[in-house]
Design a protein around this motif. Structure first.
Motif, PDB file in Angstrom:
ATOM      1  N   VAL A 106      83.166  89.252  -6.768  1.00  0.00           N
ATOM      2  CA  VAL A 106      83.179  87.824  -6.486  1.00  0.00           C
ATOM      3  C   VAL A 106      81.946  87.428  -5.984  1.00  0.00           C
ATOM      4  CG1 VAL A 106      84.516  86.132  -4.817  1.00  0.00           C
ATOM      5  CG2 VAL A 106      85.824  88.144  -5.943  1.00  0.00           C
ATOM      6  N   SER A 107      81.220  88.103  -5.135  1.00  0.00           N
ATOM      7  CA  SER A 107      79.885  87.629  -4.562  1.00  0.00           C
ATOM      8  C   SER A 107      78.868  87.567  -5.683  1.00  0.00           C
ATOM      9  CB  SER A 107      79.502  88.584  -3.691  1.00  0.00           C
ATOM     10  OG  SER A 107      80.118  88.856  -2.545  1.00  0.00           O
ATOM     11  N   LEU A 108      78.726  88.459  -6.708  1.00  0.00           N
ATOM     12  CA  LEU A 108      77.928  88.532  -7.726  1.00  0.00           C
ATOM     13  C   LEU A 108      78.078  87.299  -8.782  1.00  0.00           C
ATOM     14  CD1 LEU A 108      77.643  92.006  -8.967  1.00  0.00           C
ATOM     15  CD2 LEU A 108      75.760  90.459  -7.775  1.00  0.00           C
ATOM     16  N   ARG A 109      79.583  86.846  -8.836  1.00  0.00           N
ATOM     17  CA  ARG A 109      79.778  86.036  -9.820  1.00  0.00           C
ATOM     18  C   ARG A 109      80.007  84.280  -8.877  1.00  0.00           C
ATOM     19  NH1 ARG A 109      81.503  87.307 -14.731  1.00  0.00           N
ATOM     20  NH2 ARG A 109      81.883  89.616 -14.798  1.00  0.00           N
ATOM     21  N   SER A 110      79.624  84.134  -7.877  1.00  0.00           N
ATOM     22  CA  SER A 110      79.614  83.002  -7.144  1.00  0.00           C
ATOM     23  C   SER A 110      78.194  82.610  -6.850  1.00  0.00           C
ATOM     24  CB  SER A 110      80.239  83.256  -5.722  1.00  0.00           C
ATOM     25  OG  SER A 110      81.425  83.615  -6.028  1.00  0.00           O
ATOM     26  N   GLY A 118      85.042  81.156  -2.981  1.00  0.00           N
ATOM     27  CA  GLY A 118      85.761  82.381  -4.024  1.00  0.00           C
ATOM     28  C   GLY A 118      86.373  83.294  -3.502  1.00  0.00           C
ATOM     29  N   ILE A 119      85.993  83.731  -2.041  1.00  0.00           N
ATOM     30  CA  ILE A 119      87.113  84.753  -1.250  1.00  0.00           C
ATOM     31  C   ILE A 119      88.219  84.089  -0.940  1.00  0.00           C
ATOM     32  CG2 ILE A 119      86.786  85.785   0.966  1.00  0.00           C
ATOM     33  CD1 ILE A 119      83.929  86.134   0.828  1.00  0.00           C
ATOM     34  N   SER A 120      88.125  82.859  -0.504  1.00  0.00           N
ATOM     35  CA  SER A 120      89.480  82.126  -0.125  1.00  0.00           C
ATOM     36  C   SER A 120      90.289  81.970  -1.575  1.00  0.00           C
ATOM     37  CB  SER A 120      89.180  80.692   0.186  1.00  0.00           C
ATOM     38  OG  SER A 120      88.630  80.891   1.343  1.00  0.00           O
ATOM     39  N   LEU A 121      89.976  81.788  -2.645  1.00  0.00           N
ATOM     40  CA  LEU A 121      90.663  81.824  -3.996  1.00  0.00           C
ATOM     41  C   LEU A 121      91.178  83.052  -4.250  1.00  0.00           C
ATOM     42  CD1 LEU A 121      91.357  79.821  -6.130  1.00  0.00           C
ATOM     43  CD2 LEU A 121      89.326  80.679  -7.491  1.00  0.00           C
ATOM     44  N   ILE A 122      90.600  84.109  -4.217  1.00  0.00           N
ATOM     45  CA  ILE A 122      91.119  85.363  -4.139  1.00  0.00           C
ATOM     46  C   ILE A 122      92.274  85.463  -2.999  1.00  0.00           C
ATOM     47  CG2 ILE A 122      90.936  87.764  -3.907  1.00  0.00           C
ATOM     48  CD1 ILE A 122      89.777  86.809  -6.308  1.00  0.00           C
ATOM     49  N   ARG A 123      92.034  85.201  -1.780  1.00  0.00           N
ATOM     50  CA  ARG A 123      93.084  85.130  -0.834  1.00  0.00           C
ATOM     51  C   ARG A 123      94.290  84.413  -1.100  1.00  0.00           C
ATOM     52  NH1 ARG A 123      93.401  86.359   4.192  1.00  0.00           N
ATOM     53  NH2 ARG A 123      94.471  84.414   4.750  1.00  0.00           N
TER      54      ARG A 123
END
Length: 380
Positions: A106-110, A118-123
């Motif tokens: 997620v970090s690499l693709r953001s 991005g993290i919130s979307l995964i949550r």
């Protein structure tokens, strides 16, 4: 992929009920079994991070889902306390090795400005799965038996792995060169950042109490309020649905204030009050509704900021290491939570235990407030 996977993640959700009701283990032994899941989760966090640096995020995620899903079938055959402990450890190690690779991907693709979103979307995907899974899982356990929970969890893990294979092309995987990765690791070690470790410790206190929502609370609802597995499943599903609906707009509003510690402190205190509701309110429906409101909205305005604060503390050159530390934080909480959950309930009883949980969270809140002052002093 995470929505498919989490929609079928029924084992941990119903593990406490499975152990106490189906296998007829005492609360003490059930707590030990669940802690082995946490130990496996911790081992998986380290293993997944180590493998991701060497073979790539995609391969770790894919094989974690396929092999982890396959390992869940073994739970159908192990009923002895010691065998269950060993096998649940193996399952958790394989399944949770995916998490560091997931957050790294997620970090690499953001971009730098939208990592938190991005993290919130995964949550959001995780919590939507939490709504779907327990609602179906509770009814399945009640009508068809607990064995089907392991079968469905296994099949959804494998399905998520297959979906990942076709939808995320391995040849397009974003890679960081070995030299760059080594430079990142050398730049800043979160475990040598004393103030950050203290911050994680106080978060650990809160999370260890909070996770009783999946360890002690379901058993409490069944034993004290007489809810069946299906009704407990709907209770857990309601938690996921509330968070899915409200988290993104609430976080969008809070982000405008640029606050990080303040919402975390308020949210954690609300989680503490949710246990006071269980202690104080005697009517079953009122207690359940009150607990859900305080715990859900407390989680919404606090949990995303664990990652946000970690990202800000890390800086660009050590983001992966600090996100790995937050993964370890949750794994440790899953180890400790069952040990201070049902086994302590057997000694104190439910009523005193809810007060005990509130006091643990209160200590964590005060500690995080102290961490805020330390972090702000460094920034100045």
């Amino acid at each position: 992929m995470m929505l498919i996977n989490r929609s079928g993640s029924l084992v941990l959700t119903f593990l406490s009920l499975y152990l106490t009701q189906e296998l007829e283990m005492s609360k003490y032994y059930s707590g030990i079994v669940i802690s082995f899941y946490g130990i496996g989760s911790l081992a998986g966090s380290f293993l997944g991070g180590w493998l991701a640096d060497r073979v790539g995020n995609f391969k770790v995620m894919f094989f974690s889902l396929i092999l982890g899903g396959s390992s869940l079938f073994g739970m159908l055959y192990f009923k002895d306390f010691y065998l269950v402990c060993i096998w649940i450890f193996i399952c958790a190690t394989i399944l949770d090795s995916m998490r560091p690779a997931l957050w790294a991907e997620v970090s690499l693709r953001s971009e730098e400005h939208n990592v938190t979103r991005g993290i919130s979307l995964i949550r959001m995907a995780l919590n939507l799965g939490v709504f779907i899974g327990p609602a179906a899982g509770g009814l399945i356990a009640y009508h068809y038996g607990y064995d089907w929970l392991f079968i469905i969890d296994a099949l959804t893990c494998i399905s998520a792995g297959i979906f990942l294979w076709f939808m995320l092309n391995p040849n397009r995987e974003i890679k960081i060169t070995k030299k760059e990765e080594i430079e990142k690791i050398k730049s800043k070690n979160p475990y040598l950042d004393f103030q950050y470790v203290i911050f994680l410790f106080f978060n650990l206190l809160v999370l260890s109490a909070f996770f009783q929502i999946i360890f002690a609370v379901p058993v409490y609802l069944k034993e004290e309020f007489g809810l069946n597995e299906g009704e407990v499943g709907w209770f857990l599903a309601a938690n996921g649905l509330i968070i899915t609906i409200f988290e993104m707009p609430i976080i969008y509003y809070i982000e405008k204030t640029k606050a990080t510690f303040k919402p975390m402190i308020i949210g954690y205190f609300m989680i503490g009050l949710s246990f006071i509701v269980l202690w104080f309110v005697m009517h079953p429906l009122a207690a359940i509704v009150g607990f859900l409101i305080f715990s859900c909205f407390g989680e919404i305005i606090s949990f995303p900021f664990i990652s946000t604060i970690s990202i800000k503390r890390a800086g660009e050159d050590s983001l992966g290491a600090y996100m790995g530390a937050t993964t370890v934080l949750f794994s440790l909480a899953v180890i400790i939570s069952p040990l201070i959950g049902l086994p302590v309930v057997e000694v104190l009883g439910y009523s005193d235990y809810w007060v005990f949980s509130f006091l643990i969270i209160l200590i964590g809140v005060l500690g995080i407030r102290w961490s805020q002052s330390q972090f702000e002093a460094v920034d100045q």
